[in-house]
Design an enzyme around this catalytic site. Structure first.
Site, PDB file in Angstrom:
ATOM      1  N   CYS A   1      17.820 -13.884 -16.211  1.00  0.00           N
ATOM      2  CA  CYS A   1      17.184 -15.192 -15.964  1.00  0.00           C
ATOM      3  C   CYS A   1      18.196 -16.336 -15.903  1.00  0.00           C
ATOM      4  O   CYS A   1      17.859 -17.432 -15.454  1.00  0.00           O
ATOM      5  CB  CYS A   1      16.134 -15.480 -17.029  1.00  0.00           C
ATOM      6  SG  CYS A   1      14.883 -14.210 -17.139  1.00  0.00           S
TER       7      CYS A   1
ATOM      8  N   HIS B   1      15.046 -22.983 -17.511  1.00  0.00           N
ATOM      9  CA  HIS B   1      14.432 -21.734 -17.090  1.00  0.00           C
ATOM     10  C   HIS B   1      13.012 -21.707 -17.640  1.00  0.00           C
ATOM     11  O   HIS B   1      12.782 -22.007 -18.809  1.00  0.00           O
ATOM     12  CB  HIS B   1      15.268 -20.560 -17.632  1.00  0.00           C
ATOM     13  CG  HIS B   1      14.563 -19.249 -17.507  1.00  0.00           C
ATOM     14  ND1 HIS B   1      13.987 -18.845 -16.328  1.00  0.00           N
ATOM     15  CD2 HIS B   1      14.321 -18.267 -18.414  1.00  0.00           C
ATOM     16  CE1 HIS B   1      13.423 -17.670 -16.519  1.00  0.00           C
ATOM     17  NE2 HIS B   1      13.605 -17.294 -17.775  1.00  0.00           N
TER      18      HIS B   1
ATOM     19  N   ASN C   1       7.165 -16.820 -15.347  1.00  0.00           N
ATOM     20  CA  ASN C   1       8.621 -16.659 -15.425  1.00  0.00           C
ATOM     21  C   ASN C   1       9.101 -15.910 -14.175  1.00  0.00           C
ATOM     22  O   ASN C   1       8.780 -14.737 -14.003  1.00  0.00           O
ATOM     23  CB  ASN C   1       8.949 -15.881 -16.705  1.00  0.00           C
ATOM     24  CG  ASN C   1      10.434 -15.623 -16.892  1.00  0.00           C
ATOM     25  OD1 ASN C   1      11.231 -15.787 -15.972  1.00  0.00           O
ATOM     26  ND2 ASN C   1      10.811 -15.201 -18.084  1.00  0.00           N
TER      27      ASN C   1
HETATM   28  O1  UT7 Z   1      13.251 -14.982 -19.465  1.00  0.00           O
HETATM   29  C1  UT7 Z   1      13.469 -14.196 -20.590  1.00  0.00           C
HETATM   30  C2  UT7 Z   1      12.387 -13.132 -20.632  1.00  0.00           C
HETATM   31  N1  UT7 Z   1      11.607 -13.063 -21.826  1.00  0.00           N
HETATM   32  C3  UT7 Z   1      10.941 -14.102 -22.373  1.00  0.00           C
HETATM   33  O2  UT7 Z   1      11.000 -15.213 -21.937  1.00  0.00           O
HETATM   34  C4  UT7 Z   1      10.054 -13.815 -23.575  1.00  0.00           C
HETATM   35  C5  UT7 Z   1      10.135 -14.867 -24.641  1.00  0.00           C
HETATM   36  N2  UT7 Z   1       9.125 -14.602 -25.626  1.00  0.00           N
HETATM   37  C6  UT7 Z   1       7.849 -15.058 -25.509  1.00  0.00           C
HETATM   38  O3  UT7 Z   1       7.558 -15.768 -24.556  1.00  0.00           O
HETATM   39  C7  UT7 Z   1       6.856 -14.729 -26.600  1.00  0.00           C
HETATM   40  O4  UT7 Z   1       7.504 -14.040 -27.646  1.00  0.00           O
HETATM   41  C8  UT7 Z   1       5.663 -13.884 -26.080  1.00  0.00           C
HETATM   42  C9  UT7 Z   1       4.768 -14.757 -25.182  1.00  0.00           C
HETATM   43  C10 UT7 Z   1       6.153 -12.679 -25.311  1.00  0.00           C
HETATM   44  C11 UT7 Z   1       4.799 -13.412 -27.234  1.00  0.00           C
HETATM   45  O5  UT7 Z   1       4.366 -14.509 -28.011  1.00  0.00           O
HETATM   46  P1  UT7 Z   1       4.524 -14.478 -29.597  1.00  0.00           P
HETATM   47  O6  UT7 Z   1       3.934 -15.708 -30.114  1.00  0.00           O
HETATM   48  O7  UT7 Z   1       5.974 -14.218 -29.898  1.00  0.00           O
HETATM   49  O8  UT7 Z   1       3.610 -13.273 -29.983  1.00  0.00           O
HETATM   50  P2  UT7 Z   1       4.003 -11.925 -30.734  1.00  0.00           P
HETATM   51  O9  UT7 Z   1       4.824 -11.028 -29.854  1.00  0.00           O
HETATM   52  O10 UT7 Z   1       4.517 -12.247 -32.095  1.00  0.00           O
HETATM   53  O11 UT7 Z   1       2.577 -11.276 -30.887  1.00  0.00           O
HETATM   54  C12 UT7 Z   1       1.511 -11.908 -31.620  1.00  0.00           C
HETATM   55  C13 UT7 Z   1       0.243 -11.084 -31.462  1.00  0.00           C
HETATM   56  C14 UT7 Z   1       0.465  -9.589 -31.688  1.00  0.00           C
HETATM   57  O12 UT7 Z   1      -0.675  -9.065 -32.330  1.00  0.00           O
HETATM   58  P3  UT7 Z   1      -0.660  -8.766 -33.924  1.00  0.00           P
HETATM   59  O13 UT7 Z   1       0.438  -7.772 -34.091  1.00  0.00           O
HETATM   60  O14 UT7 Z   1      -0.373 -10.094 -34.555  1.00  0.00           O
HETATM   61  O15 UT7 Z   1      -2.039  -8.253 -34.158  1.00  0.00           O
HETATM   62  C15 UT7 Z   1       0.546  -9.027 -30.289  1.00  0.00           C
HETATM   63  O16 UT7 Z   1       0.176  -7.671 -30.222  1.00  0.00           O
HETATM   64  O17 UT7 Z   1      -0.246 -11.199 -30.116  1.00  0.00           O
HETATM   65  C16 UT7 Z   1      -0.430  -9.895 -29.557  1.00  0.00           C
HETATM   66  N3  UT7 Z   1      -0.193  -9.966 -28.115  1.00  0.00           N
HETATM   67  C17 UT7 Z   1      -1.157 -10.313 -27.234  1.00  0.00           C
HETATM   68  N4  UT7 Z   1      -2.446 -10.644 -27.393  1.00  0.00           N
HETATM   69  C18 UT7 Z   1      -3.151 -10.969 -26.289  1.00  0.00           C
HETATM   70  C19 UT7 Z   1       0.949  -9.739 -27.439  1.00  0.00           C
HETATM   71  N5  UT7 Z   1       0.767  -9.935 -26.125  1.00  0.00           N
HETATM   72  C20 UT7 Z   1      -0.530 -10.294 -25.963  1.00  0.00           C
HETATM   73  C21 UT7 Z   1      -1.321 -10.617 -24.843  1.00  0.00           C
HETATM   74  N6  UT7 Z   1      -2.617 -10.960 -25.061  1.00  0.00           N
HETATM   75  N7  UT7 Z   1      -0.830 -10.646 -23.609  1.00  0.00           N
END
Ligand code: UT7
Length: 307
Positions: A114, A236, A266
């Site tokens: 990215c 980004h 993204n």
């Molecule tokens: O350009 C570089 C590429 N990568 C990125 O930019 C990623 C950067 N990271 C992020 O944007 C965030 O970490 C995410 C959007 C990917 C995730 O958000 P988060 O606030 O860090 O959530 P998390 O991974 O800590 O997950 C929280 C909860 C989990 O459930 P439990 O374990 O708390 O029950 C996940 O399983 O949200 C759940 N979850 C979802 N729920 C609904 C994860 N993805 C989803 C989803 N819909 N799509």
């Protein structure tokens, strides 16, 4: 060190097909509310027949038109991408072919995930200081929908397709071209050949908050400028919360950050030039902007230029 450049034109291309959060609710256990509140994304674009090089070409064509420059003046083509449709020829070679370039042209692709566009812009800005090169096309283009696992809610909700391009030439001593590009090895976020993106979102999130602020401060220091000397920051577009957190930590208004993540998600290396191209449609006068990128690798970096 200053590598002064002039940005002569910008362009972008996005596919017509729109995938909304509601569309994704039908594929994985997720909700529009979760995606909007956690990322700021409402919809993203997805290719139907377009290839990465076709989108790169269409964005370039628009950038050349806006710059009022013929492809015969381009001596360097650099494309930042992680989703080329084939390893070789490079996307940049395809672009040269589609632009019907017949003269000597140095064309190659860059993979810095990215952060790719910021890396590519530094490379092109360094090369263009040589008198033998006249103008360069710097492009970010991605078809991430081809490498998404639409059963993995951790990744399929985040990414979209698109392309952005800029035409640059060597500037004079009054112009700016400051860059800070670097990396810190991390092997957890991967895109193996022939498979799908795998990501530890939380890890990227925490890494990004740290390095975005660090990169902004580093490039400002190198340019001997303060944040008040910058009209806008084009980050980004990975997650709105990452940028909100950086804005808060730096005590900078969110109005300073140009965001379009709600519409495109993204788009990896395409996100900064795509956002820049839309920005230039609204701001015709010259602006001093700061680009900041981060991504797989981990790579990260920033640039200050006038556009
Ligand atoms: O350009 C570089 C590429 N990568 C990125 O930019 C990623 C950067 N990271 C992020 O944007 C965030 O970490 C995410 C959007 C990917 C995730 O958000 P988060 O606030 O860090 O959530 P998390 O991974 O800590 O997950 C929280 C909860 C989990 O459930 P439990 O374990 O708390 O029950 C996940 O399983 O949200 C759940 N979850 C979802 N729920 C609904 C994860 N993805 C989803 C989803 N819909 N799509």
């Amino acid at each position: 060190m200053n590598l002064p450049i002039k940005v002569l034109g910008t362009g972008h291309y996005v596919p017509n097909q729109i995938i909304t959060n509601h569309d994704l609710e039908k594929l994985v256990e997720t909700s529009d509310e979760w995606i909007v509140s956690r990322t700021g994304i409402k919809e993203r674009r997805k290719v139907t027949t377009e290839t990465t090089h076709e989108m790169a070409y269409l964005a370039s064509k628009e950038a050349l038109k806006k710059a009022n420059i013929d492809a015969s003046e381009i001596d360097i083509i650099v494309v930042a991408t992680i989703t080329e449709n084939q390893k070789t020829p490079a996307v940049a070679n395809f672009v040269a072919g589609l632009l019907d370039i017949k003269h000597d042209v140095m064309s190659f692709d860059v993979n810095a995930a990215c952060t790719g566009f910021v890396y590519a812009l530094e490379l092109a800005s360094s090369l263009i200081q040589q008198p033998k090169y006249r103008k360069a096309l710097v492009i970010g283009a991605e078809t991430l929908s081809n490498v998404l696992d639409y059963t993995d809610r951790n990744t399929c909700i985040l990414f979209g397709d698109g392309a952005g391009a800029v035409v640059i030439e060597k500037g004079n001593d009054n112009n700016l071209g400051y860059f800070y590009n670097t990396s810190k090895p991390d092997m957890t976020n991967t895109l193996d050949v022939g498979t799908y993106i795998k990501m530890d979102g939380r890890k990227v999130f925490l890494f990004a908050i740290d390095v975005v602020e660090k990169s902004i401060l580093k490039v400002l220091e190198d340019a001997n400028l303060t944040i008040d000397d910058i009209d806008h920051i084009i980050p980004h577009q990975a997650n709105e919360r990452i940028i909100m957190s950086v804005a808060k930590s730096m005590n900078v208004s969110m109005d300073k950050f140009v965001m379009n993540i709600a519409s495109y998600g993204n788009t990896s290396a395409a996100s900064i030039p795509l956002t820049l191209s839309e920005y230039k449609e609204k701001h015709k006068e010259t602006k001093r902007v700061l680009f900041v990128g981060f991504g797989g690798g981990f790579t990260y970096g920033a640039a200050i230029v006038e556009v």
